[in-house]
Write a protein that holds these residues in place. Structure first.
Motif, short mmCIF file in Angstrom:
data_model
loop_
_atom_site.label_atom_id
_atom_site.label_comp_id
_atom_site.label_asym_id
_atom_site.label_seq_id
_atom_site.Cartn_x
_atom_site.Cartn_y
_atom_site.Cartn_z
N HIS A 155 43.72 46.46 40.50
CA HIS A 155 42.75 45.59 39.84
C HIS A 155 41.90 44.86 40.89
CE1 HIS A 155 41.82 42.29 36.73
NE2 HIS A 155 41.48 41.74 37.87
N GLU A 156 42.58 44.28 41.88
CA GLU A 156 41.86 43.56 42.95
C GLU A 156 41.02 44.51 43.79
OE1 GLU A 156 41.44 40.40 43.13
OE2 GLU A 156 42.78 40.13 41.42
N HIS A 178 37.71 45.08 42.28
CA HIS A 178 36.76 44.00 42.60
C HIS A 178 36.23 44.17 44.02
CE1 HIS A 178 37.55 41.57 39.08
NE2 HIS A 178 38.81 41.31 39.39
N GLY A 190 37.44 44.73 37.45
CA GLY A 190 38.87 44.40 37.53
C GLY A 190 39.58 44.65 36.20
N ASN A 224 42.47 38.38 31.64
CA ASN A 224 41.42 38.14 32.63
C ASN A 224 40.03 38.06 32.02
OD1 ASN A 224 42.18 37.88 35.55
ND2 ASN A 224 43.54 39.53 34.92
N ASP A 250 38.20 36.48 35.52
CA ASP A 250 37.08 37.44 35.56
C ASP A 250 36.12 37.19 34.40
OD1 ASP A 250 38.19 38.64 37.77
OD2 ASP A 250 39.40 40.01 36.58
#
Ligand code: ZN
Length: 387
Positions: A67-68, A71, A113, A157, A165
C-alpha cells in the motif's frame, strides 16, 4: 522516526522498521492465534495457531508495505523524491519529501494506496474461492483473513479526514476548486480532527462497554490522527502566512556593524562581552563582508586575539547563505529549518539591511496571528483579472 532501522531496499526506496512495530506484530500474532485461527480452523495445537498468526501478521504488514509502496512509486513517478517507507505501530508511512505541485498529482498519490489494498484484498478472496473455499485448511483461513483486512484497510483509509488517504483525496479536490493548497489542507485537516475525535470517543465508549483492548486501540489511533491533523493545520496556516510575507517585513533591523580591521580582542571587549552577542556582522567600508561567531573566535589561540584582525577569522560573505529583502518568507524559511542555520543576513546590493533569524520569524508570526493577520485577503478583482 526515532528508533527505526533499515531492513532492505525495494525499488530504490529504503524500507525501515520502527521498534514500535514489533509490539503490534506480537499483539496481532497473539490475538490471531487465540481468536481467529482456532475459530476458522479448529482442532490444532496452540503452537500451530501461533505460527499461523505470525505468518498472517507478517503477510498483513507485507500488504501494508505494498500500500505504501504504491503511494511512494506514484510520488516518484510525479517527480517527488521518496526518502523511505517506515512500518510502525499504526501501520506504514511513506516519507515523501515534499507536497505535490498540482492537485492532480496529489489525488493520484493518495488514491493508489487504497486501490492497492482493494486489489490485494480482491486477489486474496479470488485465491480463496478458486483454491481452497471447500477445504478446511490453514491456507483458506489465512487468505480469508488477508482478504477481509485488506478490504477494511482500503475502506478505512478512504475516510475523508487528513492525514488518512481519503483526507488527502478531499484536499486534492478542494485544492482543484480553490487553487489554494494551504486552505485545502486546513479544511481536510479540520475534518481529520473531527474524525479523530470521533475515534477517541468511540474508543472510550468501547472501553467502558467491556471491550478494553479494542477501545484503547481505537482511541490511540484517534489520538495519533488528531496530532497529525493538528500538525498539518498549523503547518498550512504558517505556510499561508509565509507565502504572503516578505523577508523585509519580519527581519530584524537592529544590527551592529563591525569593521573588519579591528582586532578580535577589541571585538570581544567592546561588542561581544558588553552586549552578550553570540555572533557579529562584519563590514568592509560600506559593504557587508562576513559573519563571525563565538566558535570562530574559539579556534584562535587566546594570545593571538590582540593581533588578529576580525576580517581574518570571519566567514566571508561568499561562504554564507544570504537572502534578499523581497523574497517570500516561504522560500527562505526552509533554509532556516533544513540547513540548521540560525540566522540569515538580508543583503541588497552588497549592503546588509537586516537579519532573519528563527526567533524573529516566530515572533513576527505570533504577532500576526494575534492580530488575525495570518489569513490572506479574499481574492480581489485585480488578482482575478491576472488569473
Ligand atoms: Zn495510504
Amino acid at each position: 522516526m526515532p528508533g527505526s532501522f533499515r531492513v532492505f531496499t525495494l525499488a530504490g526506496i529504503d524500507i525501515r522498521i520502527n521498534l514500535s512495530w514489533i509490539i503490534i506484530l506480537l499483539l496481532l500474532t497473539v490475538s490471531l492465534a487465540a481468536g481467529w485461527f482456532p475459530r476458522a480452523f479448529p482442532g490444532y495445537s496452540s503452537g500451530t495457531y501461533f505460527l499461523l498468526g505470525l505468518i498472517s501478521s507478517i503477510l498483513l504488514f507485507a500488504s501494508v508495505l505494498l500500500h505504501e509502496l504504491a503511494h511512494s512509486l506514484m510520488a516518484r513517478a510525479r517527480g517527488i523524491p521518496v526518502k523511505d517507507i517506515t512500518l510502525f505501530i499504526f501501520g506504514g508511512v511513506s516519507n515523501i519529501e515534499r507536497e505535490p505541485r498540482s492537485p492532480g498529482a496529489d489525488f493520484m498519490i493518495a488514491v493508489v494506496g487504497p486501490l492497492m489494498s482493494f486489489v490485494i484484498g480482491g486477489i486474496c478472496y479470488a485465491l480463496w474461492y478458486l483454491i481452497t473455499h471447500q477445504a478446511n485448511n490453514p491456507l483458506a483461513a489465512i487468505l480469508l483473513y488477508l482478504g477481509a483486512t485488506n478490504l477494511l484497510l482500503g475502506i478505512f483509509n478512504l475516510i475523508p479526514g487528513y492525514p488518512l488517504d481519503g483526507g488527502r483525496i478531499l484536499r486534492a479536490i478542494i485544492w482543484r476548486f480553490t487553487g489554494n493548497i494551504n486552505r485545502a489542507t486546513s479544511i481536510a485537516a479540520t475534518v481529520g480532527q473531527i474524525v479523530a475525535f470521533s475515534f477517541i470517543l468511540w474508543g472510550i465508549f468501547l472501553f467502558f462497554s467491556g471491550n478494553g483492548f479494542g477501545g484503547i486501540w481505537i482511541a490511540f489511533i484517534g489520538w495519533f490522527m488528531l496530532s497529525a491533523a493538528q500538525g498539518a493545520r498549523y503547518q498550512s496556516t504558517y505556510e499561508e502566512t509565509f507565502s504572503h510575507t516578505t523577508v523585509e517585513q519580519v527581519m530584524s533591523r537592529n544590527i551592529i556593524l563591525i569593521p573588519a580591521n579591528i582586532s578580535l580582542q577589541k571585538l570581544i571587549d567592546d561588542y561581544i562581552l558588553p552586549q552578550g552577542l553570540r555572533s557579529a556582522m562584519i563590514t568592509q567600508g560600506e559593504q557587508f563582508a562576513g559573519l563571525i561567531t563565538l566558535s570562530d573566535i574559539r579556534h584562535i589561540p587566546r594570545e593571538k586575539w590582540a593581533t588578529t584582525p576580525v576580517g581574518f577569522v570571519m566567514k566571508p560573505v561568499s561562504q554564507l547563505q544570504v537572502v534578499t529583502p523581497n523574497q517570500s518568507l516561504r522560500d527562505v524559511v526552509t533554509l532556516l529549518t533544513s540547513h540548521n542555520i540560525n540566522q540569515l543576513p538580508v543583503v541588497e546590493n552588497g549592503h546588509l539591511l537586516g537579519i532573519l533569524s528563527r526567533d524573529t520569524v516566530l515572533r513576527a508570526l505570533e504577532v500576526r496571528r494575534s492580530l488575525g493577520l495570518n489569513r490572506p485577503p479574499e481574492p480581489d478583482q485585480t488578482q482575478r483579472a491576472e488569473a
